[in-house]
Scaffold this motif. Structure first.
Motif, PDB file in Angstrom:
ATOM      1  N   UNK A   2       0.834  -1.204   0.000  1.00  0.00           N
ATOM      2  CA  UNK A   2       0.000   0.000   0.000  1.00  0.00           C
ATOM      3  C   UNK A   2       0.869   1.255   0.000  1.00  0.00           C
ATOM      4  N   UNK A   3       1.948   1.243   0.770  1.00  0.00           N
ATOM      5  CA  UNK A   3       2.845   2.396   0.795  1.00  0.00           C
ATOM      6  C   UNK A   3       3.462   2.627  -0.579  1.00  0.00           C
ATOM      7  N   UNK A   4       3.741   1.554  -1.304  1.00  0.00           N
ATOM      8  CA  UNK A   4       4.350   1.676  -2.629  1.00  0.00           C
ATOM      9  C   UNK A   4       3.412   2.347  -3.621  1.00  0.00           C
ATOM     10  N   UNK A   5       2.124   2.104  -3.516  1.00  0.00           N
ATOM     11  CA  UNK A   5       1.179   2.711  -4.457  1.00  0.00           C
ATOM     12  C   UNK A   5       0.614   4.027  -3.928  1.00  0.00           C
ATOM     13  N   UNK A   6       1.153   4.489  -2.818  1.00  0.00           N
ATOM     14  CA  UNK A   6       0.664   5.722  -2.212  1.00  0.00           C
ATOM     15  C   UNK A   6       1.230   6.984  -2.840  1.00  0.00           C
ATOM     16  N   UNK A   7       1.829   6.866  -3.997  1.00  0.00           N
ATOM     17  CA  UNK A   7       2.400   8.030  -4.680  1.00  0.00           C
ATOM     18  C   UNK A   7       1.821   8.097  -6.090  1.00  0.00           C
ATOM     19  N   UNK A  75      -5.930  -6.139  -0.891  1.00  0.00           N
ATOM     20  CA  UNK A  75      -7.105  -6.198  -0.021  1.00  0.00           C
ATOM     21  C   UNK A  75      -6.920  -5.119   1.032  1.00  0.00           C
ATOM     22  N   UNK A  76      -7.756  -4.108   1.014  1.00  0.00           N
ATOM     23  CA  UNK A  76      -7.598  -2.945   1.875  1.00  0.00           C
ATOM     24  C   UNK A  76      -8.470  -3.058   3.118  1.00  0.00           C
ATOM     25  N   UNK A  77      -7.813  -2.972   4.275  1.00  0.00           N
ATOM     26  CA  UNK A  77      -8.504  -2.942   5.563  1.00  0.00           C
ATOM     27  C   UNK A  77      -7.868  -1.832   6.392  1.00  0.00           C
ATOM     28  N   UNK A  78      -8.467  -1.511   7.507  1.00  0.00           N
ATOM     29  CA  UNK A  78      -7.875  -0.519   8.408  1.00  0.00           C
ATOM     30  C   UNK A  78      -6.489  -0.990   8.849  1.00  0.00           C
ATOM     31  N   UNK A  79      -6.365  -2.276   9.152  1.00  0.00           N
ATOM     32  CA  UNK A  79      -5.080  -2.827   9.579  1.00  0.00           C
ATOM     33  C   UNK A  79      -4.030  -2.682   8.476  1.00  0.00           C
ATOM     34  N   UNK A  80      -4.432  -2.888   7.221  1.00  0.00           N
ATOM     35  CA  UNK A  80      -3.509  -2.749   6.093  1.00  0.00           C
ATOM     36  C   UNK A  80      -3.006  -1.312   5.993  1.00  0.00           C
ATOM     37  N   UNK A  81      -3.905  -0.363   6.142  1.00  0.00           N
ATOM     38  CA  UNK A  81      -3.533   1.048   6.074  1.00  0.00           C
ATOM     39  C   UNK A  81      -2.578   1.402   7.210  1.00  0.00           C
ATOM     40  N   UNK A  82      -2.888   0.982   8.424  1.00  0.00           N
ATOM     41  CA  UNK A  82      -2.033   1.289   9.573  1.00  0.00           C
ATOM     42  C   UNK A  82      -0.658   0.643   9.432  1.00  0.00           C
ATOM     43  N   UNK A  83      -0.603  -0.586   8.953  1.00  0.00           N
ATOM     44  CA  UNK A  83       0.678  -1.271   8.756  1.00  0.00           C
ATOM     45  C   UNK A  83       1.503  -0.564   7.687  1.00  0.00           C
ATOM     46  N   UNK A  84       0.857  -0.131   6.616  1.00  0.00           N
ATOM     47  CA  UNK A  84       1.567   0.583   5.556  1.00  0.00           C
ATOM     48  C   UNK A  84       2.128   1.902   6.079  1.00  0.00           C
TER      49      UNK A  84
END
Length: 101
Positions: A2-7, A75-84
């Protein structure tokens, strides 16, 4: 991942690779960015498992670097966002400059 596609630039790279494998110089031309900047973004996408790169030997003996999309499903979840976010902060990546109030 998720961090990689955050740009936005990395999202543009993914879109440009959606039709198949592309040579780095051609990809830089299509996107209107320098090859060093493109390589920085491709490295981030590669580490996240979103793209793969391979060297191809041209008939003249020159090594040509090509990139293509890897198969992925996010697969996007709150946990995925926080981990990213935690990963991004630990690695010191700050794509958006912070401003003070």
């Amino acid at each position: 991942m998720l961090a990689a596609v955050g740009h936005p630039q990395r999202l543009r790279i993914i879109a440009a690779l959606a039709d198949g494998r592309v040579h780095v110089s051609e990809l830089a031309r299509r996107l209107g960015i320098s090859r060093p900047l493109l390589y920085m973004h491709l490295e981030r996408l590669d580490k996240a498992g979103l793209v793969t790169g391979d060297l191809v030997l041209a008939p003249d003996g020159k090594a040509m670097k090509y990139f293509e999309l890897a198969s992925f499903d996010v697969h996007l979840t709150v946990e995925t966002v926080l981990a990213a976010l935690r990963t991004d902060e630990q690695e010191g990546h700050h794509d958006v400059p912070e401003t003070s109030p």
